[in-house]
Design an enzyme around this catalytic site. Structure first.
Site, short mmCIF file in Angstrom:
data_model
loop_
_atom_site.label_atom_id
_atom_site.label_comp_id
_atom_site.label_asym_id
_atom_site.label_seq_id
_atom_site.Cartn_x
_atom_site.Cartn_y
_atom_site.Cartn_z
N ASP A 1 78.76 58.80 2.11
CA ASP A 1 77.96 59.97 1.82
C ASP A 1 76.53 59.56 1.48
O ASP A 1 76.09 58.46 1.84
CB ASP A 1 78.60 60.76 0.67
CG ASP A 1 78.44 62.27 0.82
OD1 ASP A 1 77.30 62.75 0.67
OD2 ASP A 1 79.44 62.95 1.09
N HIS B 1 75.06 65.70 -3.00
CA HIS B 1 76.14 65.97 -2.06
C HIS B 1 77.34 65.06 -2.33
O HIS B 1 78.49 65.53 -2.47
CB HIS B 1 75.61 65.79 -0.64
CG HIS B 1 76.55 66.24 0.44
ND1 HIS B 1 77.52 65.42 0.98
CD2 HIS B 1 76.64 67.42 1.11
CE1 HIS B 1 78.17 66.08 1.93
NE2 HIS B 1 77.66 67.28 2.04
N SER C 1 81.87 70.17 4.29
CA SER C 1 81.73 68.98 3.44
C SER C 1 82.55 69.08 2.17
O SER C 1 82.90 68.07 1.57
CB SER C 1 80.26 68.77 3.07
OG SER C 1 79.52 68.25 4.13
#
Length: 544
Positions: A77, A300, A469
């Protein structure tokens, strides 16, 4: 990586004056007291009337008398906030490496890789943050060769490449137009909402417009009362604690669109050249990067990590799906499109350092070094490592518009150790499939909760994000539970159990990106929504 501007922002233009038109209220009836109310995806569809994965029921009924073993889960990521209270106890630690001594103690080629590795870093400690899209990079490469030429003027052997240039040129123009419109819309909404918020704060004589304050205020002026009631309903329905957070998200969305226009869609922008200094096309090169697994923007990856395995033993924050994981951070995904070289090396690093499962919440529609990525996936397959990949957020059928990494090898063989995941929302109605989610009867294996998912954020914070995601780490968490409690399961076993145990629904849902209603079961190969309870039951029946 496809970043998704929160769908909660829809309907907040002139939020103080207009009725709400957004998503349903994020309050869950019948929730177990140990589950934070925002984490609806842990709950049970039958008992709690929301389309969760029955995680809490599984722990309460099926796992309480079983023992678990630690499972290493790699998260490829943008980085992870390794200091977050809900994550730090669960970080994977390379026991063969002495932290901070500047030496490659374990001789694996990566100096001080204590919690993972950063393939987006330079030797001097700098990091790539915003990157270009893959079609932007292809445009930069092909434009000097084909701009201004007709197809007939190009040699026959080069016409496929000429056609590719025309395709990326068109997609580039479309993205520029889309983000220009989005930036202008968000900017205007932000300006109006900010002005309205300040006027309302002054009229009410309050410092913040939060739900607690709005709920208790009952001004005598009827217009002011309507504004208070409307905003209070608006905020509660969308899961926002206050209007100030709405403004913050609007500003982030606005900045994101501006960044895309200035950098990710700019063919002349190339941060890698000065920061890393490698040849991104040399896929044989593996020894580059640095130890900084936090990176410039770990929002994220931190959110993904919390979904998989936020600490279930403390009394803080949230609960991860899995309760006995070691989270390995492998930074390879910038704000923009990931490079194939970095993805391939990240997979190999995770496999070589003991990961049983790899979460891959990223994707793109062009893959110039696809063969290198597939070689790494085959390496993971041979080592028995499961890959869980997000299907993408463009409301597209990825059977016809393939997203990479593809679930099918170039040879045509389906990848046996990869699960591709679409995203669903809270309720079993025609909006159960998240409006942004990609789908595909062949190339999407299963769906999982991915809309308004509450998880960890950098700086000891928590918040909602939406996207496939977020759906992918729900499945990764389920796989980690299976591997933890049934350690003899192989990657193919885990995939088979997760897919076979998915609960099939025939709800008529809106096909993403359209107003057309279709059978939910037609949007993936299983037709199902993952369920931990069913998966554990199946694993228990099939495992000695």
């Amino acid at each position: 990586m496809s970043l998704l501007i929160s769908s909660r922002l829809r309907g907040f233009g002139l939020a103080i004056l207009l009725p709400f038109t957004g998503v349903a209220q994020n309050v869950v009836p019948g929730a177990s007291p140990v589950v934070p109310v925002q984490q609806w995806f842990h709950l049970d569809p039958t008992t709690d009337k929301v389309m969760g994965v029955s995680a809490q029921r599984t722990y309460n009924e099926l796992l309480k008398s079983r023992t678990s073993t630690p499972v290493v889960v790699a998260i490829i990521d943008a980085g992870i906030d390794t200091a977050h209270t809900d994550l730090k106890r669960l970080l994977w630690t390379n026991s063969r490496e002495i932290a901070g001594n500047g030496q490659d103690d374990d001789k694996n080629g990566y100096v001080d890789d204590v919690h993972g590795w950063n393939f987006l870093g330079g030797k001097d400690g700098r990091n790539v943050d915003v990157e270009t899209y893959e079609d932007t990079r292809m445009l930069a490469k092909l434009k000097p060769l084909y701009e201004g030429k007709s197809r007939t003027a190009v040699p026959t052997a080069k016409r496929a490449e000429y056609d590719l240039y025309q395709k990326v040129k068109s997609s580039q123009a479309s993205k520029i137009a889309e983000n220009t419109t989005q930036y202008e819309s968000l900017s205007e909404n932000y300006r109006l909402t900010e002005a309205g918020a300040e006027n309302l704060r002054q009229a009410l004589n309050v410092p913040r417009l939060d739900t607690a304050t709005l709920h208790r205020l009952r001004p005598t002026d009827p217009n002011l009362l309507r504004a208070v009631l409307s905003l209070d309903t608006n905020l509660r329905s969308s899961g926002y604690p206050d209007l100030e957070t709405v403004l913050k998200d609007m500003k982030e969305g606005m900045d994101q669109s501006k960044s895309l226009l200035d950098y990710s869609l700019n063919p002349t922008y190339n941060p890698r050249a000065t920061i890393i200094g490698d040849d991104p096309n040399n896929v044989a090169d593996r020894l580059y990067g640095n130890r900084d697994v936090h990176g410039p923007d770990p929002s994220h990856g931190t959110h993904v990590a919390g979904i998989i395995g936020a600490d279930r033993t403390n009394t803080l924050g949230i609960l991860g799906i899995a309760n006995n994981v070691r989270l390995m951070a492998v930074r390879a995904v910038p704000n923009g499109d990931e490079r194939d070289k970095d993805v391939a090396n990240a997979i190999r690093y995770a496999v070589d350092n003991g990961a049983s499962i790899i979460n891959m919440s990223f994707g793109k529609y062009y893959s110039p070094q696809r063969a290198a990525v597939e070689e790494a996936i085959q390496y993971a397959e041979k080592k028995g490592v499961l890959l869980v990949h997000s299907a993408g957020n463009e409301s597209q059928d990825i059977d016809t518009n393939v997203e990479f990494p593809s679930p099918v090898y170039l040879s045509g063989k389906r990848i046996p150790n990869m699960i591709t995941v679409g995203a669903t929302a809270r309720l079993n109605d025609n909006q159960m499939v998240a409006e942004f989610s990609n789908y595909g009867k062949k190339n999407v294996d299963v769906f999982a909760p991915g809309h308004q998912i509450y998880s960890t954020l950098p700086g000891q914070e928590y918040g909602n994000k939406s996207g496939t995601s977020m759906a992918s780490p729900v499945v990764t968490g389920i796989a980690a539970v299976l591997k933890s409690y049934f350690p003899k399961l192989t990657a193919e076993d885990m995939k088979r159990i997760i897919l076979q145990s998915a609960v099939v629904y025939h709800t008529k849902v809106l096909m993403p990106g359209t107003k057309k209603e279709v059978d939910f079961a037609e949007l993936s190969s299983t037709g199902g929504l993952v369920n931990l309870y069913q998966a554990v039951q199946l694993a228990a029946r099939q495992t000695p």
